[in-house]
Design a protein around this motif. Structure first.
Motif, mmCIF file in Angstrom:
data_model
loop_
_atom_site.group_PDB
_atom_site.id
_atom_site.type_symbol
_atom_site.label_atom_id
_atom_site.label_comp_id
_atom_site.label_asym_id
_atom_site.label_seq_id
_atom_site.Cartn_x
_atom_site.Cartn_y
_atom_site.Cartn_z
ATOM 1 N N GLU A 243 95.791 -66.555 49.923
ATOM 2 C CA GLU A 243 95.982 -65.861 48.623
ATOM 3 C C GLU A 243 94.658 -64.612 48.690
ATOM 4 O O GLU A 243 93.611 -64.982 48.819
ATOM 5 C CB GLU A 243 95.529 -66.875 47.517
ATOM 6 C CG GLU A 243 95.722 -66.389 46.141
ATOM 7 C CD GLU A 243 95.527 -67.417 45.000
ATOM 8 O OE1 GLU A 243 94.788 -67.470 44.422
ATOM 9 O OE2 GLU A 243 96.713 -68.099 45.060
ATOM 10 N N PRO A 244 95.084 -63.408 47.915
ATOM 11 C CA PRO A 244 94.122 -62.553 47.843
ATOM 12 C C PRO A 244 92.966 -62.707 46.847
ATOM 13 O O PRO A 244 93.447 -63.525 45.897
ATOM 14 C CB PRO A 244 94.893 -61.351 47.537
ATOM 15 C CG PRO A 244 96.322 -61.815 46.832
ATOM 16 C CD PRO A 244 96.422 -62.979 47.837
ATOM 17 N N THR A 245 92.056 -62.055 46.946
ATOM 18 C CA THR A 245 90.780 -62.319 46.065
ATOM 19 C C THR A 245 91.250 -61.732 44.615
ATOM 20 O O THR A 245 90.442 -62.319 43.746
ATOM 21 C CB THR A 245 89.674 -61.817 46.653
ATOM 22 O OG1 THR A 245 89.735 -60.227 46.713
ATOM 23 C CG2 THR A 245 88.982 -62.280 47.780
ATOM 24 N N ASP A 246 91.942 -60.965 44.483
ATOM 25 C CA ASP A 246 92.493 -60.576 43.350
ATOM 26 C C ASP A 246 93.820 -61.087 42.788
ATOM 27 O O ASP A 246 94.579 -60.336 41.864
ATOM 28 C CB ASP A 246 92.576 -58.987 43.393
ATOM 29 C CG ASP A 246 93.516 -58.254 44.134
ATOM 30 O OD1 ASP A 246 94.311 -59.044 44.965
ATOM 31 O OD2 ASP A 246 94.048 -57.103 43.893
ATOM 32 N N ARG B 79 98.583 -61.368 38.840
ATOM 33 C CA ARG B 79 99.407 -62.234 37.962
ATOM 34 C C ARG B 79 99.290 -62.059 36.624
ATOM 35 O O ARG B 79 100.215 -62.222 35.943
ATOM 36 C CB ARG B 79 99.051 -63.668 38.369
ATOM 37 C CG ARG B 79 99.513 -64.130 39.708
ATOM 38 C CD ARG B 79 99.521 -65.509 39.819
ATOM 39 N NE ARG B 79 99.476 -66.270 41.105
ATOM 40 C CZ ARG B 79 98.563 -66.650 41.863
ATOM 41 N NH1 ARG B 79 97.332 -66.624 41.543
ATOM 42 N NH2 ARG B 79 98.938 -67.201 42.991
ATOM 43 N N ALA B 80 98.032 -61.592 35.992
ATOM 44 C CA ALA B 80 97.684 -61.331 34.831
ATOM 45 C C ALA B 80 98.336 -60.006 34.302
ATOM 46 O O ALA B 80 98.153 -59.635 32.980
ATOM 47 C CB ALA B 80 96.483 -61.400 34.511
ATOM 48 N N VAL B 81 98.839 -59.194 34.822
ATOM 49 C CA VAL B 81 99.584 -58.026 34.567
ATOM 50 C C VAL B 81 100.903 -58.217 33.449
ATOM 51 O O VAL B 81 101.762 -59.171 33.746
ATOM 52 C CB VAL B 81 100.104 -57.154 35.576
ATOM 53 C CG1 VAL B 81 100.872 -55.975 35.147
ATOM 54 C CG2 VAL B 81 99.059 -56.456 36.604
ATOM 55 N N LYS B 82 100.809 -57.719 32.257
ATOM 56 C CA LYS B 82 101.576 -57.907 31.305
ATOM 57 C C LYS B 82 103.068 -57.464 31.720
ATOM 58 O O LYS B 82 102.883 -56.454 32.177
ATOM 59 C CB LYS B 82 101.065 -57.313 29.962
ATOM 60 C CG LYS B 82 99.816 -58.015 29.376
ATOM 61 C CD LYS B 82 99.457 -57.559 27.884
ATOM 62 C CE LYS B 82 98.401 -58.253 27.505
ATOM 63 N NZ LYS B 82 97.987 -57.752 26.263
#
Length: 280
Positions: A3-6, A11-14
């Protein structure tokens, strides 16, 4: 892959709604309801359990699909009765309205026509909403049960699935061979079916339909329609489909004609205005 660090940031992008529908043509529901109040019944067709039946509705008439005798879901196909190349487009109806259709929403036709074929004017299951599992009623996400998927997954040769039921009904109605009729059958409106996608795997699921005898879905025909309705072999789809195990019941289609002049100057919607030059 690690899993990338960001990952959480991504995932939090609306989300953004792909097709905001505020500019869609709005059906005149008051006009439809007024016309329906004085309409007279002019036809009735029964789709027997594990079979399909065809019916015809003139532009400006209403048709009602009713569950009778027991809980039953149905698979609905629509065509322009005067041009079978124009048919219900479940994918675009889903994109414009959402995964499930209800009152005031429409069944849109295929390219290059892309216009309303039918408008839902009454839905006795509109109270159901979206349940805790993400399920809702009258979906445009399932394609229809078919013998090809059954053969792929289970090696079966089952002939009373909705795809085959619709194929036989269309062949009989249009007096053509099964080979000619089958390409006309298309993705459906799953009437009364309760479905959604699982939260963890994103798989299409079904559950027992909330439909009860007397529940109905009523639509206004925006164009001259040929319809075909299959009473699914899954019954209420509480356990399985494409088998003879489920309890199945008939579905009734009634056609109602408004009184002369009740629709005023209403006219069928024109075909889509795109010029079809495709950049050339």
């Amino acid at each position: 892959m690690p899993e990338p660090t960001d990952a959480d940031v991504r995932r939090a992008v609306k989300p953004v709604v792909c097709y905001p529908n505020e500019t869609l043509p709005v059906p005149d529901m008051d006009l439809y309801r007024t016309a329906r109040d004085g309409a007279e019944k002019v036809g009735e067709v029964i789709a027997p359990p594990r079979e399909a039946a065809c019916f015809r509705v003139a532009a400006g008439q209403f048709f009602r699909i009713t569950s009778v005798d027991g809980p039953q879901v149905g698979d609905l196909n629509l065509w322009n009765a005067n041009d079978l190349g124009e048919r219900f487009h479940s994918g675009k109806s889903r994109a414009l309205h959402g995964t499930h259709l209800t009152t005031g929403e429409r069944m849109w036709s295929s390219f290059p026509y892309l216009r309303p074929m039918a408008t839902i004017v009454e839905d006795t299951l509109d109270w159901y909403g979206i349940d805790q599992y993400g399920g809702s009623v009258h979906d445009v996400i399932g394609t229809r049960c078919d013998p090809y998927t059954g053969n792929l997954l289970a090696g079966s040769q089952y002939h009373h699935c909705c795809h085959s039921n619709l194929t036989r009904a269309v062949a009989d109605e249009l007096e053509m061979s099964l080979e000619e009729a089958e390409p006309l059958v298309h993705d459906v409106l799953n009437v009364f079916m309760c479905t959604g996608f699982t939260r963890d795997t994103g798989q299409y699921f079904m559950k027992a339909s909330p439909v009860r005898p007397g529940d109905y879905l009523e639509l206004f025909a925006e164009v001259d329609l040929l319809g075909a309705l299959s009473a699914c072999p899954g019954g209420d789809c509480s356990a399985e489909h494409s088998s003879d195990a489920a309890a199945c019941y008939p579905l009734k289609v009634e056609v109602f004609a408004p009184a002369e002049g009740a629709l005023g100057d209403w006219a069928s919607p024109p075909v889509n205005g795109y010029d079809r030059t495709h950049g050339r």
